[in-house]
Motif scaffolding. Structure first.
Motif, PDB file in Angstrom:
ATOM      1  N   PRO A 205     -22.555 -48.119 -39.595  1.00 46.11           N
ATOM      2  CA  PRO A 205     -22.112 -46.730 -39.643  1.00 46.11           C
ATOM      3  C   PRO A 205     -22.445 -46.070 -40.985  1.00 46.11           C
ATOM      4  O   PRO A 205     -22.581 -46.764 -41.997  1.00 46.11           O
ATOM      5  CB  PRO A 205     -20.594 -46.860 -39.465  1.00 46.11           C
ATOM      6  CG  PRO A 205     -20.263 -48.183 -40.079  1.00 46.11           C
ATOM      7  CD  PRO A 205     -21.427 -49.079 -39.752  1.00 46.11           C
ATOM      8  N   ALA A 206     -22.547 -44.747 -40.992  1.00 45.19           N
ATOM      9  CA  ALA A 206     -22.848 -44.016 -42.220  1.00 45.19           C
ATOM     10  C   ALA A 206     -21.620 -44.007 -43.131  1.00 45.19           C
ATOM     11  O   ALA A 206     -20.518 -43.671 -42.676  1.00 45.19           O
ATOM     12  CB  ALA A 206     -23.250 -42.579 -41.886  1.00 45.19           C
ATOM     13  N   PRO A 207     -21.791 -44.375 -44.401  1.00 49.52           N
ATOM     14  CA  PRO A 207     -20.647 -44.364 -45.313  1.00 49.52           C
ATOM     15  C   PRO A 207     -20.301 -42.968 -45.824  1.00 49.52           C
ATOM     16  O   PRO A 207     -19.312 -42.780 -46.521  1.00 49.52           O
ATOM     17  CB  PRO A 207     -21.128 -45.252 -46.468  1.00 49.52           C
ATOM     18  CG  PRO A 207     -22.603 -45.055 -46.490  1.00 49.52           C
ATOM     19  CD  PRO A 207     -23.011 -44.870 -45.056  1.00 49.52           C
ATOM     20  N   LEU A 208     -21.158 -41.982 -45.448  1.00 49.66           N
ATOM     21  CA  LEU A 208     -21.007 -40.624 -45.955  1.00 49.66           C
ATOM     22  C   LEU A 208     -21.388 -39.643 -44.851  1.00 49.66           C
ATOM     23  O   LEU A 208     -22.399 -39.846 -44.178  1.00 49.66           O
ATOM     24  CB  LEU A 208     -21.951 -40.436 -47.152  1.00 49.66           C
ATOM     25  CG  LEU A 208     -21.660 -39.376 -48.193  1.00 49.66           C
ATOM     26  CD1 LEU A 208     -20.314 -39.618 -48.851  1.00 49.66           C
ATOM     27  CD2 LEU A 208     -22.774 -39.373 -49.238  1.00 49.66           C
ATOM     28  N   ASN A 209     -20.596 -38.604 -44.642  1.00 48.59           N
ATOM     29  CA  ASN A 209     -20.952 -37.589 -43.649  1.00 48.59           C
ATOM     30  C   ASN A 209     -21.307 -36.273 -44.336  1.00 48.59           C
ATOM     31  O   ASN A 209     -21.131 -36.096 -45.536  1.00 48.59           O
ATOM     32  CB  ASN A 209     -19.816 -37.397 -42.631  1.00 48.59           C
ATOM     33  CG  ASN A 209     -18.515 -36.960 -43.284  1.00 48.59           C
ATOM     34  OD1 ASN A 209     -18.442 -36.736 -44.484  1.00 48.59           O
ATOM     35  ND2 ASN A 209     -17.468 -36.846 -42.485  1.00 48.59           N
ATOM     36  N   PHE A 210     -21.811 -35.328 -43.560  1.00 50.46           N
ATOM     37  CA  PHE A 210     -22.292 -34.052 -44.085  1.00 50.46           C
ATOM     38  C   PHE A 210     -21.177 -33.276 -44.788  1.00 50.46           C
ATOM     39  O   PHE A 210     -21.393 -32.696 -45.858  1.00 50.46           O
ATOM     40  CB  PHE A 210     -22.888 -33.233 -42.937  1.00 50.46           C
ATOM     41  CG  PHE A 210     -23.354 -31.853 -43.325  1.00 50.46           C
ATOM     42  CD1 PHE A 210     -24.236 -31.659 -44.375  1.00 50.46           C
ATOM     43  CD2 PHE A 210     -22.916 -30.740 -42.621  1.00 50.46           C
ATOM     44  CE1 PHE A 210     -24.685 -30.386 -44.719  1.00 50.46           C
ATOM     45  CE2 PHE A 210     -23.348 -29.463 -42.953  1.00 50.46           C
ATOM     46  CZ  PHE A 210     -24.235 -29.294 -44.001  1.00 50.46           C
ATOM     47  N   LYS A 211     -20.000 -33.287 -44.216  1.00 55.33           N
ATOM     48  CA  LYS A 211     -18.895 -32.538 -44.811  1.00 55.33           C
ATOM     49  C   LYS A 211     -18.574 -33.063 -46.208  1.00 55.33           C
ATOM     50  O   LYS A 211     -18.300 -32.293 -47.131  1.00 55.33           O
ATOM     51  CB  LYS A 211     -17.656 -32.597 -43.913  1.00 55.33           C
ATOM     52  CG  LYS A 211     -16.594 -31.572 -44.292  1.00 55.33           C
ATOM     53  CD  LYS A 211     -15.522 -31.449 -43.231  1.00 55.33           C
ATOM     54  CE  LYS A 211     -14.634 -32.675 -43.183  1.00 55.33           C
ATOM     55  NZ  LYS A 211     -13.438 -32.469 -42.341  1.00 55.33           N
ATOM     56  N   SER A 212     -18.638 -34.367 -46.395  1.00 55.67           N
ATOM     57  CA  SER A 212     -18.431 -34.956 -47.719  1.00 55.67           C
ATOM     58  C   SER A 212     -19.578 -34.607 -48.661  1.00 55.67           C
ATOM     59  O   SER A 212     -19.373 -34.341 -49.850  1.00 55.67           O
ATOM     60  CB  SER A 212     -18.300 -36.473 -47.615  1.00 55.67           C
ATOM     61  OG  SER A 212     -17.167 -36.832 -46.863  1.00 55.67           O
ATOM     62  N   GLN A 213     -20.794 -34.600 -48.122  1.00 56.71           N
ATOM     63  CA  GLN A 213     -21.959 -34.252 -48.935  1.00 56.71           C
ATOM     64  C   GLN A 213     -21.833 -32.852 -49.526  1.00 56.71           C
ATOM     65  O   GLN A 213     -22.265 -32.594 -50.653  1.00 56.71           O
ATOM     66  CB  GLN A 213     -23.243 -34.340 -48.100  1.00 56.71           C
ATOM     67  CG  GLN A 213     -23.609 -35.737 -47.651  1.00 56.71           C
ATOM     68  CD  GLN A 213     -24.699 -35.738 -46.592  1.00 56.71           C
ATOM     69  OE1 GLN A 213     -25.424 -34.760 -46.429  1.00 56.71           O
ATOM     70  NE2 GLN A 213     -24.819 -36.836 -45.863  1.00 56.71           N
ATOM     71  N   LEU A 214     -21.218 -31.933 -48.768  1.00 53.87           N
ATOM     72  CA  LEU A 214     -21.082 -30.548 -49.227  1.00 53.87           C
ATOM     73  C   LEU A 214     -20.224 -30.448 -50.482  1.00 53.87           C
ATOM     74  O   LEU A 214     -20.437 -29.571 -51.320  1.00 53.87           O
ATOM     75  CB  LEU A 214     -20.472 -29.673 -48.121  1.00 53.87           C
ATOM     76  CG  LEU A 214     -21.347 -29.459 -46.894  1.00 53.87           C
ATOM     77  CD1 LEU A 214     -20.566 -28.747 -45.795  1.00 53.87           C
ATOM     78  CD2 LEU A 214     -22.602 -28.675 -47.253  1.00 53.87           C
ATOM     79  N   THR A 215     -19.246 -31.333 -50.616  1.00 60.31           N
ATOM     80  CA  THR A 215     -18.432 -31.371 -51.834  1.00 60.31           C
ATOM     81  C   THR A 215     -19.138 -32.165 -52.922  1.00 60.31           C
ATOM     82  O   THR A 215     -19.214 -31.735 -54.080  1.00 60.31           O
ATOM     83  CB  THR A 215     -17.049 -31.993 -51.546  1.00 60.31           C
ATOM     84  OG1 THR A 215     -16.351 -31.166 -50.620  1.00 60.31           O
ATOM     85  CG2 THR A 215     -16.228 -32.122 -52.817  1.00 60.31           C
ATOM     86  N   LEU A 216     -19.699 -33.308 -52.550  1.00 57.82           N
ATOM     87  CA  LEU A 216     -20.320 -34.196 -53.533  1.00 57.82           C
ATOM     88  C   LEU A 216     -21.597 -33.613 -54.133  1.00 57.82           C
ATOM     89  O   LEU A 216     -22.050 -34.071 -55.189  1.00 57.82           O
ATOM     90  CB  LEU A 216     -20.617 -35.550 -52.888  1.00 57.82           C
ATOM     91  CG  LEU A 216     -19.379 -36.345 -52.446  1.00 57.82           C
ATOM     92  CD1 LEU A 216     -19.792 -37.531 -51.588  1.00 57.82           C
ATOM     93  CD2 LEU A 216     -18.575 -36.808 -53.654  1.00 57.82           C
ATOM     94  N   MET A 217     -22.187 -32.592 -53.493  1.00 56.01           N
ATOM     95  CA  MET A 217     -23.406 -31.998 -54.035  1.00 56.01           C
ATOM     96  C   MET A 217     -23.121 -31.020 -55.176  1.00 56.01           C
ATOM     97  O   MET A 217     -24.045 -30.620 -55.897  1.00 56.01           O
ATOM     98  CB  MET A 217     -24.191 -31.274 -52.933  1.00 56.01           C
ATOM     99  CG  MET A 217     -23.602 -29.955 -52.499  1.00 56.01           C
ATOM    100  SD  MET A 217     -24.637 -29.200 -51.202  1.00 56.01           S
ATOM    101  CE  MET A 217     -23.885 -27.572 -51.074  1.00 56.01           C
ATOM    102  N   MET A 218     -21.861 -30.624 -55.363  1.00 56.54           N
ATOM    103  CA  MET A 218     -21.558 -29.590 -56.351  1.00 56.54           C
ATOM    104  C   MET A 218     -22.002 -29.948 -57.770  1.00 56.54           C
ATOM    105  O   MET A 218     -22.589 -29.101 -58.456  1.00 56.54           O
ATOM    106  CB  MET A 218     -20.071 -29.251 -56.307  1.00 56.54           C
ATOM    107  CG  MET A 218     -19.663 -28.471 -55.068  1.00 56.54           C
ATOM    108  SD  MET A 218     -20.639 -26.975 -54.812  1.00 56.54           S
ATOM    109  CE  MET A 218     -20.146 -25.991 -56.228  1.00 56.54           C
TER     110      MET A 218
END
Length: 331
Positions: A205-218
């Protein structure tokens, strides 16, 4: 399926909050503050110790803070159409109401927009210029379809050189070349690390989803070109390696894996929860991948473009400007 919250989550939010807090105190700290579009390179602004408010993240933050309805209604009441980008209407509304997610809207010392962005975003900074009288610089970053030629590179280089001249005039100081080169190199490393972060979502499974990426990209946006961002992403990668090795998933059920195209619907983020409740996990998006080095470089596959845009750590101002032009034309 095992899932636990990310350890890096609070650190990411803290870094982002600290950045926005600096916006509120920039004038008191004796720094110049700019309202700018996403096409303006933050690494260049950082070389002049300028604190930027980027219109696009600011507009998204207005939505997260439940301010966008109020701000956009103010703009529409003043005769601006709903066809005008919502990011822009939120920023305009913040100006008219002198209101932002972090208190009153800090006054800009200057404005900068880019022709490389969409027409609405360019129009926003022209409108701000008419409303405030603040100095405005338009960075001309034309589209170079197909093979990149020498004249494309020279044209973009000249525009960045003009922007540096403008910045020296606005700030009253010469560019710190050593700091600028360092910032450009760190920004490149930042992009490579972000690619590595996203690559973990190839796992099942993916350890990271798109919604988390949106915060982590800041940090990749607001702290690009800083050691802070590098340190954060190196720690995040270590955590993602650990999560992957232990089979820790972003969500406890992963039946379907999707790609999300374009900007997320900031006004309706619960949509992602609805999808995940049905076993749908969004694992990647061009919207987050564009902040890395891998996706932009994939657009230029011909040998001449690859040769012209080949990366080299800059050691002087000319080389640093060239690498900035390379990064723009690469995408």
């Amino acid at each position: 399926m095992l899932t636990v919250p990310l350890k890096a989550w609070n650190e990411c939010k803290s870094l982002t909050s600290q950045y926005y807090a600096k916006m509120a105190t920039a004038k008191k700290d004796g720094k110049k503050l700019a309202w700018v579009g996403a096409g303006i390179p933050s690494d260049l602004l950082r070389a002049f110790d300028v604190v930027p408010i980027f219109g696009e993240p600011f507009g998204a933050m207005c939505t997260w803070s439940n301010l966008s309805d109020e701000l956009q209604e103010e703009v529409e009441n003043r005769g601006y159409g709903r066809s005008f980008c919502a990011y822009c209407r939120s920023f305009l509304g913040a100006y008219f109401k002198n209101k932002s997610p972090f208190g009153t809207l800090p006054e800009a010392d200057f404005l900068a927009g880019s022709k490389g962005a969409c027409n609405d975003h360019l129009a926003l900074y022209v409108e701000f210029h008419h409303l405030t009288g603040k100095p405005l610089f338009i960075l001309d970053e034309p589209i170079a379809p197909g093979e990149v030629k020498e004249y494309h590179l020279e044209y973009v280089e000249r525009n960045f050189e003009k922007f540096i001249d403008f910045m020296e005039w606005i700030t009253g100081k010469k560019i710190d070349v050593e700091e600028f080169c360092k910032t450009i190199i760190l920004a490149r490393k930042n992009r490579i690390l972000w690619d590595k972060v996203l690559s973990f979502s190839k796992n099942r499974p993916a350890p990271l989803n798109f919604k988390s990426q949106l915060t982590l990209m800041m940090p990749a946006i607001v702290l690009k070109g800083t050691q802070q961002a590098i340190d954060f992403y190196e720690r995040l990668i270590e955590e993602l390696e650990e999560r992957t090795s232990h089979g820790i998933a972003a969500k406890d059920e992963e039946k379907y894996r999707l790609m999300w195209d374009n900007i997320p619907m900031w006004f309706h983020m619960p949509l992602f929860n609805d999808l995940e409740n049905r076993g749908v996990v969004i694992v990647i998006s061009p919207y987050t991948a564009m902040l890395g080095a891998e996706m932009p470089s994939s657009f230029r596959q011909d040998e001449n473009s690859k040769k012209l845009l080949q990366w080299k750590d800059p050691t002087n101002l000319k080389e640093a400007v060239l690498e900035m032009a390379n990064i723009y034309l690469e995408s």
